[in-house]
Design a protein around this motif. Structure first.
Motif, PDB file in Angstrom:
ATOM      1  N   ALA A 195       0.840  -1.197   0.000  1.00 60.65           N
ATOM      2  CA  ALA A 195       0.000   0.000   0.000  1.00 60.65           C
ATOM      3  C   ALA A 195       0.880   1.253   0.000  1.00 60.65           C
ATOM      4  CB  ALA A 195      -0.900   0.009   1.239  1.00 60.65           C
ATOM      5  N   GLN A 196       0.357   2.309  -0.585  1.00 63.42           N
ATOM      6  CA  GLN A 196       1.105   3.559  -0.601  1.00 63.42           C
ATOM      7  C   GLN A 196       1.302   4.064   0.824  1.00 63.42           C
ATOM      8  OE1 GLN A 196      -0.702   6.848  -2.685  1.00 63.42           O
ATOM      9  NE2 GLN A 196       1.247   7.923  -2.849  1.00 63.42           N
ATOM     10  N   ILE A 197       2.503   4.507   1.114  1.00 62.14           N
ATOM     11  CA  ILE A 197       2.818   5.052   2.434  1.00 62.14           C
ATOM     12  C   ILE A 197       2.559   6.546   2.408  1.00 62.14           C
ATOM     13  CG2 ILE A 197       4.667   5.449   4.113  1.00 62.14           C
ATOM     14  CD1 ILE A 197       5.984   2.902   3.004  1.00 62.14           C
ATOM     15  N   THR A 198       1.840   7.026   3.406  1.00 63.98           N
ATOM     16  CA  THR A 198       1.567   8.454   3.496  1.00 63.98           C
ATOM     17  C   THR A 198       1.861   8.941   4.906  1.00 63.98           C
ATOM     18  OG1 THR A 198      -0.742   8.123   4.120  1.00 63.98           O
ATOM     19  CG2 THR A 198      -0.274   8.312   1.761  1.00 63.98           C
ATOM     20  N   ALA A 199       2.137  10.209   5.027  1.00 65.13           N
ATOM     21  CA  ALA A 199       2.321  10.845   6.330  1.00 65.13           C
ATOM     22  C   ALA A 199       1.865  12.287   6.211  1.00 65.13           C
ATOM     23  CB  ALA A 199       3.782  10.784   6.767  1.00 65.13           C
ATOM     24  N   ILE A 200       1.392  12.819   7.306  1.00 70.22           N
ATOM     25  CA  ILE A 200       0.976  14.219   7.363  1.00 70.22           C
ATOM     26  C   ILE A 200       1.773  14.872   8.482  1.00 70.22           C
ATOM     27  CG2 ILE A 200      -0.936  15.799   7.835  1.00 70.22           C
ATOM     28  CD1 ILE A 200      -2.820  13.514   6.903  1.00 70.22           C
ATOM     29  N   THR A 201       2.346  16.024   8.201  1.00 67.09           N
ATOM     30  CA  THR A 201       3.040  16.775   9.248  1.00 67.09           C
ATOM     31  C   THR A 201       2.354  18.115   9.431  1.00 67.09           C
ATOM     32  OG1 THR A 201       4.629  17.730   7.690  1.00 67.09           O
ATOM     33  CG2 THR A 201       5.261  15.678   8.755  1.00 67.09           C
ATOM     34  N   GLU A 202       2.278  18.533  10.691  1.00 71.65           N
ATOM     35  CA  GLU A 202       1.652  19.815  11.016  1.00 71.65           C
ATOM     36  C   GLU A 202       2.546  20.572  11.982  1.00 71.65           C
ATOM     37  OE1 GLU A 202      -2.185  18.961  12.689  1.00 71.65           O
ATOM     38  OE2 GLU A 202      -2.995  18.282  10.784  1.00 71.65           O
ATOM     39  N   LEU A 203       2.748  21.837  11.690  1.00 78.87           N
ATOM     40  CA  LEU A 203       3.545  22.698  12.563  1.00 78.87           C
ATOM     41  C   LEU A 203       2.797  24.007  12.756  1.00 78.87           C
ATOM     42  CD1 LEU A 203       6.205  23.329  14.063  1.00 78.87           C
ATOM     43  CD2 LEU A 203       7.149  24.082  11.883  1.00 78.87           C
ATOM     44  N   ASP A 204       2.494  24.309  14.010  1.00 80.70           N
ATOM     45  CA  ASP A 204       1.825  25.583  14.296  1.00 80.70           C
ATOM     46  C   ASP A 204       2.867  26.563  14.838  1.00 80.70           C
ATOM     47  OD1 ASP A 204       2.194  24.717  16.932  1.00 80.70           O
ATOM     48  OD2 ASP A 204       0.125  24.050  17.143  1.00 80.70           O
ATOM     49  N   ARG A 205       2.548  27.375  15.806  1.00 79.57           N
ATOM     50  CA  ARG A 205       3.485  28.354  16.355  1.00 79.57           C
ATOM     51  C   ARG A 205       4.273  27.784  17.535  1.00 79.57           C
ATOM     52  NH1 ARG A 205       5.066  31.937  13.315  1.00 79.57           N
ATOM     53  NH2 ARG A 205       5.545  33.280  15.053  1.00 79.57           N
ATOM     54  N   SER A 206       4.319  26.460  17.674  1.00 83.03           N
ATOM     55  CA  SER A 206       5.018  25.806  18.779  1.00 83.03           C
ATOM     56  C   SER A 206       6.505  25.625  18.470  1.00 83.03           C
ATOM     57  CB  SER A 206       4.399  24.436  19.058  1.00 83.03           C
ATOM     58  OG  SER A 206       3.027  24.530  19.272  1.00 83.03           O
ATOM     59  N   LYS A 207       7.166  26.706  18.146  1.00 84.22           N
ATOM     60  CA  LYS A 207       8.577  26.636  17.753  1.00 84.22           C
ATOM     61  C   LYS A 207       8.706  25.636  16.609  1.00 84.22           C
ATOM     62  CE  LYS A 207      10.825  29.490  20.467  1.00 84.22           C
ATOM     63  NZ  LYS A 207      11.684  30.487  19.963  1.00 84.22           N
ATOM     64  N   TYR A 208       9.525  24.572  16.786  1.00 86.31           N
ATOM     65  CA  TYR A 208       9.746  23.615  15.707  1.00 86.31           C
ATOM     66  C   TYR A 208       9.142  22.245  15.985  1.00 86.31           C
ATOM     67  CZ  TYR A 208      13.121  27.212  14.527  1.00 86.31           C
ATOM     68  OH  TYR A 208      13.710  28.409  14.247  1.00 86.31           O
ATOM     69  N   ILE A 220       3.755  10.770  16.213  1.00 88.41           N
ATOM     70  CA  ILE A 220       5.061  11.003  16.825  1.00 88.41           C
ATOM     71  C   ILE A 220       5.374  12.484  16.656  1.00 88.41           C
ATOM     72  CG2 ILE A 220       5.936   8.665  16.447  1.00 88.41           C
ATOM     73  CD1 ILE A 220       7.548   9.808  14.071  1.00 88.41           C
ATOM     74  N   TYR A 221       6.409  12.921  17.347  1.00 88.80           N
ATOM     75  CA  TYR A 221       6.832  14.312  17.229  1.00 88.80           C
ATOM     76  C   TYR A 221       8.243  14.381  16.671  1.00 88.80           C
ATOM     77  CZ  TYR A 221       2.858  15.671  20.097  1.00 88.80           C
ATOM     78  OH  TYR A 221       1.591  15.880  20.567  1.00 88.80           O
ATOM     79  N   ALA A 222       8.457  15.370  15.838  1.00 92.56           N
ATOM     80  CA  ALA A 222       9.795  15.737  15.385  1.00 92.56           C
ATOM     81  C   ALA A 222      10.070  17.112  15.973  1.00 92.56           C
ATOM     82  CB  ALA A 222       9.861  15.771  13.863  1.00 92.56           C
ATOM     83  N   ASP A 223      11.314  17.414  16.225  1.00 95.89           N
ATOM     84  CA  ASP A 223      11.667  18.698  16.832  1.00 95.89           C
ATOM     85  C   ASP A 223      13.139  18.978  16.575  1.00 95.89           C
ATOM     86  OD1 ASP A 223      11.457  21.062  18.280  1.00 95.89           O
ATOM     87  OD2 ASP A 223      10.740  20.114  20.110  1.00 95.89           O
ATOM     88  N   GLU A 224      13.583  20.091  17.031  1.00 98.20           N
ATOM     89  CA  GLU A 224      14.991  20.461  17.002  1.00 98.20           C
ATOM     90  C   GLU A 224      15.454  20.640  18.442  1.00 98.20           C
ATOM     91  OE1 GLU A 224      17.081  20.531  14.515  1.00 98.20           O
ATOM     92  OE2 GLU A 224      15.668  20.361  12.854  1.00 98.20           O
ATOM     93  N   PRO A 225      16.748  20.491  18.694  1.00 99.28           N
ATOM     94  CA  PRO A 225      17.246  20.697  20.056  1.00 99.28           C
ATOM     95  C   PRO A 225      17.120  22.164  20.473  1.00 99.28           C
ATOM     96  CG  PRO A 225      19.058  20.192  18.547  1.00 99.28           C
ATOM     97  CD  PRO A 225      17.788  20.084  17.767  1.00 99.28           C
ATOM     98  N   ALA A 226      17.164  22.383  21.779  1.00 99.44           N
ATOM     99  CA  ALA A 226      17.003  23.742  22.324  1.00 99.44           C
ATOM    100  C   ALA A 226      18.039  24.704  21.747  1.00 99.44           C
ATOM    101  CB  ALA A 226      17.090  23.699  23.850  1.00 99.44           C
ATOM    102  N   GLU A 227      19.270  24.231  21.548  1.00101.97           N
ATOM    103  CA  GLU A 227      20.311  25.143  21.031  1.00101.97           C
ATOM    104  C   GLU A 227      20.043  25.619  19.608  1.00101.97           C
ATOM    105  OE1 GLU A 227      22.125  20.936  20.606  1.00101.97           O
ATOM    106  OE2 GLU A 227      21.056  22.001  22.170  1.00101.97           O
ATOM    107  N   GLY A 244      16.811  26.342  18.820  1.00 99.07           N
ATOM    108  CA  GLY A 244      15.540  27.047  18.950  1.00 99.07           C
ATOM    109  C   GLY A 244      14.336  26.146  19.124  1.00 99.07           C
ATOM    110  N   GLY A 245      14.549  24.848  19.167  1.00 97.97           N
ATOM    111  CA  GLY A 245      13.437  23.924  19.343  1.00 97.97           C
ATOM    112  C   GLY A 245      13.136  23.678  20.809  1.00 97.97           C
ATOM    113  N   THR A 246      12.204  22.772  21.051  1.00 96.08           N
ATOM    114  CA  THR A 246      11.852  22.417  22.424  1.00 96.08           C
ATOM    115  C   THR A 246      12.446  21.064  22.827  1.00 96.08           C
ATOM    116  OG1 THR A 246       9.784  21.349  21.714  1.00 96.08           O
ATOM    117  CG2 THR A 246       9.663  23.690  22.302  1.00 96.08           C
TER     118      THR A 246
END
Length: 133
Positions: A4-17, A28-35, A37-39
């Motif tokens: 089956a085709q693999i799909t994913a949806i990502t959403e980013l609001d004003r919550s930093k990264y 799941i969550y993706a983010d950047e390290p604090a250094e 600018g992420g959480t």
């Protein structure tokens, strides 16, 4: 991997990264390290890419070992990707695979060959075209 085709949806609001990633009813969550600018509340995108390769590698090996009734107890896949400033026309990912279990030398060699049959390995080993709209 399913046909089956693999799909994913990502959403980013004003919550930093901190980015929500939805796929097949899972979150799941993706983010950047604090250094940067992420959480630091999720894996960095590059780590998610490595996690995809590592988990696919382990699953592919496990499926084969189970089918062949190899005495494979555990699999550890250690991955690293080159630094962004080292990426030019070729990106290098290093992958070290360790097996636990009473495997023969021939079984270990075969499992290493099977590792390259993982669908994500195949996907990453070929040219990739991304179409954006």
């Amino acid at each position: 991997m399913s046909s089956a085709q693999i799909t994913a949806i990502t959403e980013l609001d004003r919550s930093k990264y901190k980015t929500k990633v939805f796929a097949n009813g899972h979150l799941i969550y993706a983010d950047e390290p604090a250094e940067l600018g992420g959480t630091d509340e999720g894996m960095q995108p590059g780590a998610l890419l490595l996690a995809s390769l590592g988990s696919c590698t382990a699953i592919t090996i496990r499926m084969y070992a189970d089918r062949k009734e190899f005495p494979l107890e555990a699999i550890k896949v250690d991955l690293a990707i080159c630094k962004e400033d080292q990426m030019s026309k070729e990106t290098t990912i290093t992958r070290k695979i360790e097996f636990t279990g009473a495997l023969t030398h021939e079984q270990r060699e075969r499992l290493m060959q099977i590792a390259d049959k993982c669908p994500i390995h195949k996907l990453l080993s070929n040219p990739i075209r991304i179409l954006t709209s």
